[in-house]
Design a protein around this motif. Structure first.
Motif, short mmCIF file in Angstrom:
data_model
loop_
_atom_site.label_atom_id
_atom_site.label_comp_id
_atom_site.label_asym_id
_atom_site.label_seq_id
_atom_site.Cartn_x
_atom_site.Cartn_y
_atom_site.Cartn_z
N LEU A 65 29.87 40.15 29.44
CA LEU A 65 30.78 40.96 28.87
C LEU A 65 31.86 41.44 30.07
O LEU A 65 33.07 41.72 29.97
CB LEU A 65 30.18 42.07 28.32
N ALA A 66 31.05 41.96 31.31
CA ALA A 66 31.85 42.48 32.26
C ALA A 66 32.83 41.45 33.09
O ALA A 66 33.86 41.87 33.04
CB ALA A 66 31.04 43.06 33.50
N PHE A 67 32.45 40.27 33.13
CA PHE A 67 33.37 39.37 33.70
C PHE A 67 34.37 38.78 32.71
O PHE A 67 35.64 38.22 33.14
CB PHE A 67 32.57 38.08 34.36
N SER A 68 34.26 38.97 31.45
CA SER A 68 34.99 38.43 30.46
C SER A 68 36.46 39.33 30.57
O SER A 68 37.45 39.00 29.76
CB SER A 68 34.59 38.49 29.17
N ARG A 69 36.17 40.55 30.91
CA ARG A 69 37.28 41.55 30.90
C ARG A 69 37.80 41.91 32.29
O ARG A 69 38.62 42.76 32.57
CB ARG A 69 36.70 42.75 30.49
N SER A 70 37.47 40.86 33.23
CA SER A 70 37.72 41.12 34.83
C SER A 70 39.00 40.77 35.17
O SER A 70 39.76 41.21 36.15
CB SER A 70 36.66 40.54 35.72
N GLY A 71 39.55 39.67 34.28
CA GLY A 71 40.88 38.91 34.69
C GLY A 71 40.76 37.93 35.77
O GLY A 71 41.66 37.28 36.19
N LEU A 72 39.41 37.60 36.02
CA LEU A 72 39.26 36.57 36.76
C LEU A 72 39.24 35.11 36.32
O LEU A 72 39.43 34.15 37.05
CB LEU A 72 37.68 36.89 37.53
N GLN A 73 39.22 35.10 35.00
CA GLN A 73 39.50 33.78 34.27
C GLN A 73 40.71 33.80 34.11
O GLN A 73 41.46 34.49 33.37
CB GLN A 73 38.25 33.74 33.06
N SER A 74 41.29 32.34 34.06
CA SER A 74 42.52 32.12 33.50
C SER A 74 42.46 31.91 32.00
O SER A 74 41.50 31.21 31.81
CB SER A 74 43.21 31.04 34.08
N VAL A 75 43.22 32.08 31.38
CA VAL A 75 43.47 32.01 29.86
C VAL A 75 44.33 30.81 29.62
O VAL A 75 45.58 31.11 29.81
CB VAL A 75 43.67 33.48 28.99
N ASP A 76 43.90 29.78 29.02
CA ASP A 76 44.72 28.70 28.76
C ASP A 76 45.07 28.53 27.21
O ASP A 76 44.56 29.17 26.33
CB ASP A 76 44.05 27.39 28.95
#
Length: 76
Positions: A65-76
């Motif tokens: 949950l914490a990493f899903s909201r971190s902005g570290l992943q690019s959304v395609d």
């Protein structure tokens, strides 16, 4: 512990056997303190392992949950 002694761990008849080899001569009192210190460390590490196993699902959920909201992943 390693500053004072090395520890050999083996199993005999299903029991763990720990033998301390001190780097220099020690009194019986100091040897007993070292043995008690090793017992407490083993207990502490065993409890840490049990707690980690019992809480792994919750910990992984919180991290996901914490990493899903971190902005570290690019959304395609």
């Amino acid at each position: 512990m390693t500053a004072k002694a090395s520890v050999n761990i083996s199993t005999e008849a299903g029991n763990a056997v720990c033998v301390l080899h001190f780097t220099k001569a020690v009194s019986r009192e100091d040897a007993a303190k070292a043995v008690e210190g090793l017992r407490l460390e083993v207990l502490d590490q065993d409890l840490r392992s049990v707690i980690a196993a019992e809480t792994a699902t919750l910990r992984n959920t919180i991290l996901a949950l914490a990493f899903s909201r971190s902005g570290l992943q690019s959304v395609d």
